[in-house]
Design a protein around this motif. Sequence first.
Motif, PDB file in Angstrom:
ATOM      1  N   LEU A 202       0.827  -1.191   0.000  1.00 36.16           N
ATOM      2  CA  LEU A 202       0.000   0.000   0.000  1.00 36.16           C
ATOM      3  C   LEU A 202       0.865   1.247   0.000  1.00 36.16           C
ATOM      4  CD1 LEU A 202      -2.712  -0.850   2.702  1.00 36.16           C
ATOM      5  CD2 LEU A 202      -2.844  -1.210   0.230  1.00 36.16           C
ATOM      6  N   TRP A 206      -2.234   5.365   2.361  1.00 36.87           N
ATOM      7  CA  TRP A 206      -3.227   4.353   2.709  1.00 36.87           C
ATOM      8  C   TRP A 206      -2.848   3.635   3.997  1.00 36.87           C
ATOM      9  CZ3 TRP A 206      -7.974   3.906   0.905  1.00 36.87           C
ATOM     10  CH2 TRP A 206      -8.278   4.506  -0.324  1.00 36.87           C
ATOM     11  N   TYR A 288     -11.045  -1.633  -6.632  1.00 36.05           N
ATOM     12  CA  TYR A 288     -10.045  -1.012  -5.749  1.00 36.05           C
ATOM     13  C   TYR A 288      -9.797   0.439  -6.144  1.00 36.05           C
ATOM     14  CZ  TYR A 288      -8.829  -5.709  -4.131  1.00 36.05           C
ATOM     15  OH  TYR A 288      -8.868  -6.971  -3.595  1.00 36.05           O
ATOM     16  N   LEU A 292      -4.098   2.811  -4.849  1.00 32.07           N
ATOM     17  CA  LEU A 292      -3.909   2.012  -3.650  1.00 32.07           C
ATOM     18  C   LEU A 292      -2.472   1.530  -3.466  1.00 32.07           C
ATOM     19  CD1 LEU A 292      -5.443   0.732  -1.242  1.00 32.07           C
ATOM     20  CD2 LEU A 292      -5.851  -1.266  -2.697  1.00 32.07           C
TER      21      LEU A 292
END
Length: 296
Positions: A202, A206, A288, A292
């Motif tokens: 990540l 995030w 997603y 991300l």
Amino acid sequence: MTTTPTSPTDAALPPRAGRRCHNVLNSLHSTHYFSPDVTQEMAKLGISHPSAVNFAVRAAALGAVGAGVVTATFYNYKHALVAEHVPAVWQTASPEDVLAARLRAVDTTLRRLLGEELIASPEMAEAAELALRATEACSRSARPLYSAHADLPVPDAPHLAYWHAATLLREHRGDGHLTVLLGAELDGIEALVSHTATGKGLRPKWNFATRGWNQQEWDAATDRLRGRGLIDGEGELTEDGVALRRDIEAETDRLDRAPYEHLGAAGVERLTELGTVFTGAALQAGAYPADLFGKA
């Protein structure tokens, strides 16, 4: 639906075949962590904070546990963040109610991402059968999240049975992975920093938003890794850092080999093929956030 029989006596698995199979299954399993359907179902129970939702849906299989158990089993979350929401979340909704809400949300999410044709396809039933067969060789020992989820009933609907099996395989590998991280002497945030430095983890923003860490703590962990010769002055992995992350994944593969050896080479190949189709459809549907993963 019948499938080609497989057994541990099939041809030896190709290198990293189990990891590749896990990755495609986990990619579909994990869509629910970013699903508005989970948010809506949990809000009906009175749980609205994103962190509370996350801790509740993943930890509910463990029962009404405290913050210490969640921090230990999740590994890379800041304990202070966990303690803000656990065990208080169980005063709002019971683990049983959370598990039921989670499954309803997963049903809605998978139907939205995959479409009714894939949901009802013979391939989905075949994938569920193969994935469940792989779970027959999972081990409960020292695997609390896997073992807790293994106590849950298998849903009747094939797409939910497939998701359930993917959950078991994800948590089985994950629990083993934590053992490897401990052996590598990486604490929770150091594990995150080194994984992000590979470009496959990540992004820091995030990690801050979901794991509870801040920039100062991230920088301190980076300094510790730099002191061990694993991160260079630019925040990139050194040769030793690359080797450590490679060895961590290889040892995780070793600890997680049993389900895939049990399924056999042909079964693993077929399950990976089917899972790639499902995951690809989910990604095309925007499962997603676009930003991300990455280093920055």
